[in-house]
Design an enzyme around this catalytic site. Structure first.
Site, PDB file in Angstrom:
ATOM      1  N   PRO A 111       4.337 -15.085  24.460  1.00  0.00           N
ATOM      2  CA  PRO A 111       4.301 -13.987  25.408  1.00  0.00           C
ATOM      3  C   PRO A 111       3.628 -12.726  24.866  1.00  0.00           C
ATOM      4  CG  PRO A 111       6.530 -14.306  24.559  1.00  0.00           C
ATOM      5  CD  PRO A 111       5.717 -15.483  24.123  1.00  0.00           C
ATOM      6  N   ASN A 112       2.845 -12.125  25.752  1.00  0.00           N
ATOM      7  CA  ASN A 112       2.169 -10.840  25.525  1.00  0.00           C
ATOM      8  C   ASN A 112       0.980 -10.929  24.569  1.00  0.00           C
ATOM      9  OD1 ASN A 112       4.048  -9.331  27.192  1.00  0.00           O
ATOM     10  ND2 ASN A 112       5.535  -9.693  25.562  1.00  0.00           N
ATOM     11  N   ARG A 140      -3.088  -4.215  23.478  1.00  0.00           N
ATOM     12  CA  ARG A 140      -1.632  -4.041  23.377  1.00  0.00           C
ATOM     13  C   ARG A 140      -1.291  -3.347  22.050  1.00  0.00           C
ATOM     14  NH1 ARG A 140       2.447  -8.908  21.590  1.00  0.00           N
ATOM     15  NH2 ARG A 140       4.352  -7.670  21.685  1.00  0.00           N
ATOM     16  N   TYR A 170      -0.959  -4.123  16.466  1.00  0.00           N
ATOM     17  CA  TYR A 170      -1.464  -5.501  16.543  1.00  0.00           C
ATOM     18  C   TYR A 170      -2.977  -5.628  16.352  1.00  0.00           C
ATOM     19  CZ  TYR A 170       3.217  -6.518  18.266  1.00  0.00           C
ATOM     20  OH  TYR A 170       4.579  -6.639  18.362  1.00  0.00           O
ATOM     21  N   ASN A 217       2.272 -18.671  17.050  1.00  0.00           N
ATOM     22  CA  ASN A 217       2.823 -17.316  17.107  1.00  0.00           C
ATOM     23  C   ASN A 217       3.601 -17.262  18.413  1.00  0.00           C
ATOM     24  OD1 ASN A 217       3.506 -14.651  17.291  1.00  0.00           O
ATOM     25  ND2 ASN A 217       1.455 -13.855  16.858  1.00  0.00           N
ATOM     26  N   ALA A 238       7.886 -12.741  20.852  1.00  0.00           N
ATOM     27  CA  ALA A 238       9.313 -12.394  20.797  1.00  0.00           C
ATOM     28  C   ALA A 238      10.232 -13.617  20.881  1.00  0.00           C
ATOM     29  CB  ALA A 238       9.637 -11.412  21.922  1.00  0.00           C
ATOM     30  N   GLU A 259       4.105 -20.963  11.125  1.00  0.00           N
ATOM     31  CA  GLU A 259       4.432 -19.807  11.976  1.00  0.00           C
ATOM     32  C   GLU A 259       3.566 -18.619  11.552  1.00  0.00           C
ATOM     33  OE1 GLU A 259       8.591 -18.887  11.603  1.00  0.00           O
ATOM     34  OE2 GLU A 259       8.337 -16.904  12.501  1.00  0.00           O
ATOM     35  N   HIS A 296       2.583 -14.425  12.355  1.00  0.00           N
ATOM     36  CA  HIS A 296       2.779 -13.137  13.033  1.00  0.00           C
ATOM     37  C   HIS A 296       1.722 -12.174  12.532  1.00  0.00           C
ATOM     38  CE1 HIS A 296       6.479 -14.510  14.704  1.00  0.00           C
ATOM     39  NE2 HIS A 296       6.804 -14.967  13.522  1.00  0.00           N
ATOM     40  N   ARG A 354       9.946  -4.517  10.214  1.00  0.00           N
ATOM     41  CA  ARG A 354      10.092  -3.864  11.515  1.00  0.00           C
ATOM     42  C   ARG A 354      11.574  -3.768  11.904  1.00  0.00           C
ATOM     43  NH1 ARG A 354       5.907  -6.273  15.666  1.00  0.00           N
ATOM     44  NH2 ARG A 354       6.744  -4.503  16.858  1.00  0.00           N
TER      45      ARG A 354
END
Ligand code: DQA
Length: 149
Positions: free
Chosen positions: A9-10, A17, A22, A73, A76, A97, A99, A106
């Protein structure tokens, strides 16, 4: 060898964004670079992005037996989705994985990954380049375990 690149998502909004977090590279640019990298490494790269958890799981089910490894990725959903980890385990395909950000630096709710315990490895905090490192690492490991693929 076939590698699936799955974004959650996103991540379709990459480039615009929260660019300070990012970066300014779009998802299309990342996917294009990974397709080029695939040609360089002699592997087929297929890419998918969905905002919905169910759609991501459906893609993984379609990739069962059709790809040799996955770079994911999950956005969330990384931090919440046992269903996604189950899907990755169910298709029994090694995955890395990724990111863009260092999720461990964070907010506390981003410091736990539901996927990490089932992953071959994780790369975070290296921006868009992290996808490339993940593909290279995954292909190297897959070739070590099955040199003929
Ligand atoms: C992300 C980190 C997640 O916490 C966040 O929800 C994202 C992007 C990353 O690539 O840094 O959507 O996965």
């Amino acid at each position: 060898m076939r590698i699936g690149i799955l974004n959650g998502p996103n991540l379709n909004l990459l480039g615009t964004r929260e660019p300070d977090l990012y970066g300014r590279t779009t998802l299309a640019e990342i996917e294009h670079r990974l397709e080029e990298l695939g040609r360089e490494l002699g592997v087929e790269v297929r890419c998918a992005q969905h905002n919905g958890e169910g759609e991501l799981i459906d893609v993984l089910h379609r990739w069962r037996g059709a790809v040799d490894g996955v770079v994911v990725n999950a956005g969330a959903y990384t931090h919440t989705s046992l269903a996604l980890r189950d899907a990755l385990s169910a298709i029994a395909t090694p995955f890395v994985e990724v990111h863009l950000t260092n999720v461990y630096a964070r907010e506390p709710e981003r410091r736990h990954s539901m996927l990490a315990s089932a992953a071959l490895g994780s790369i975070c905090g290296l921006g868009a380049d992290g996808y490339e490192y993940a593909v290279r690492g995954l292909v190297t490991r897959l070739r070590q375990s099955a040199p003929s693929v």
